[in-house]
Design a protein around this motif. Sequence first.
Motif, PDB file in Angstrom:
ATOM      1  N   LYS A  42       0.820  -1.216   0.000  1.00  0.00           N
ATOM      2  CA  LYS A  42       0.000   0.000   0.000  1.00  0.00           C
ATOM      3  C   LYS A  42       0.854   1.266   0.000  1.00  0.00           C
ATOM      4  N   SER A  43       2.045   1.183   0.526  1.00  0.00           N
ATOM      5  CA  SER A  43       2.886   2.381   0.603  1.00  0.00           C
ATOM      6  C   SER A  43       3.933   2.458  -0.512  1.00  0.00           C
ATOM      7  N   GLU A  44       3.947   1.464  -1.408  1.00  0.00           N
ATOM      8  CA  GLU A  44       4.895   1.490  -2.541  1.00  0.00           C
ATOM      9  C   GLU A  44       4.613   2.703  -3.422  1.00  0.00           C
ATOM     10  N   MET A  45       5.664   3.434  -3.729  1.00  0.00           N
ATOM     11  CA  MET A  45       5.520   4.676  -4.492  1.00  0.00           C
ATOM     12  C   MET A  45       5.796   4.465  -5.981  1.00  0.00           C
ATOM     13  N   LEU A  46       5.193   5.315  -6.797  1.00  0.00           N
ATOM     14  CA  LEU A  46       5.507   5.359  -8.222  1.00  0.00           C
ATOM     15  C   LEU A  46       6.973   5.783  -8.366  1.00  0.00           C
ATOM     16  N   PRO A  47       7.600   5.462  -9.505  1.00  0.00           N
ATOM     17  CA  PRO A  47       8.988   5.890  -9.710  1.00  0.00           C
ATOM     18  C   PRO A  47       9.195   7.403  -9.527  1.00  0.00           C
ATOM     19  N   SER A  48       8.160   8.181  -9.833  1.00  0.00           N
ATOM     20  CA  SER A  48       8.255   9.639  -9.677  1.00  0.00           C
ATOM     21  C   SER A  48       8.262  10.056  -8.207  1.00  0.00           C
ATOM     22  N   GLY A  49       7.788   9.154  -7.328  1.00  0.00           N
ATOM     23  CA  GLY A  49       7.720   9.454  -5.907  1.00  0.00           C
ATOM     24  C   GLY A  49       6.574  10.361  -5.512  1.00  0.00           C
ATOM     25  N   THR A  50       5.642  10.589  -6.425  1.00  0.00           N
ATOM     26  CA  THR A  50       4.561  11.543  -6.168  1.00  0.00           C
ATOM     27  C   THR A  50       3.280  10.917  -5.617  1.00  0.00           C
ATOM     28  N   GLN A  51       3.124   9.597  -5.764  1.00  0.00           N
ATOM     29  CA  GLN A  51       1.874   8.947  -5.354  1.00  0.00           C
ATOM     30  C   GLN A  51       2.123   7.464  -5.137  1.00  0.00           C
ATOM     31  N   LYS A  55      -2.918   3.518  -5.050  1.00  0.00           N
ATOM     32  CA  LYS A  55      -3.885   4.613  -5.200  1.00  0.00           C
ATOM     33  C   LYS A  55      -3.943   5.091  -6.641  1.00  0.00           C
ATOM     34  N   ASN A  56      -2.799   5.106  -7.298  1.00  0.00           N
ATOM     35  CA  ASN A  56      -2.731   5.507  -8.703  1.00  0.00           C
ATOM     36  C   ASN A  56      -3.541   4.555  -9.571  1.00  0.00           C
ATOM     37  N   ARG A  57      -3.402   3.271  -9.331  1.00  0.00           N
ATOM     38  CA  ARG A  57      -4.123   2.270 -10.138  1.00  0.00           C
ATOM     39  C   ARG A  57      -5.619   2.314  -9.887  1.00  0.00           C
TER      40      ARG A  57
END
Length: 108
Positions: A42-51, A55-57
């Motif tokens: 749940k806390s894994e971030m996108l490569p950009s580190g923004t989200q 949650k993004n998916r």
Amino acid sequence: MIPGFQSFMLPILMLLSNKKEHSLKQIIETLANDFKLTEEEKSEMLPSGTQEVFKNRVGWATTYLKKAGLISSPKRAFFVITEEGMTALKSNPEKIDIAFLKNYPSFR
């Protein structure tokens, strides 16, 4: 492992099938439990580190469902199923993915 965004489409529609308004936060929490995601996932971030990836998916899944007209957003970050969405569920789809959504002119 966090499933791809298309894996969330049918569960989101089923969650909204009670025809009540649900917050994005509530949808995210319910799906995280249903998919038995770990705190780490749940806390894994996108490569950009923004989200967060999860949650993004979920966000992309709601965007695609909204574009197809299966759900609507009466206000920011809140969703409700449409009559079209209820009709789609009544057909007992095995899954809802981009190929399924292409059946809707508003999506194409």
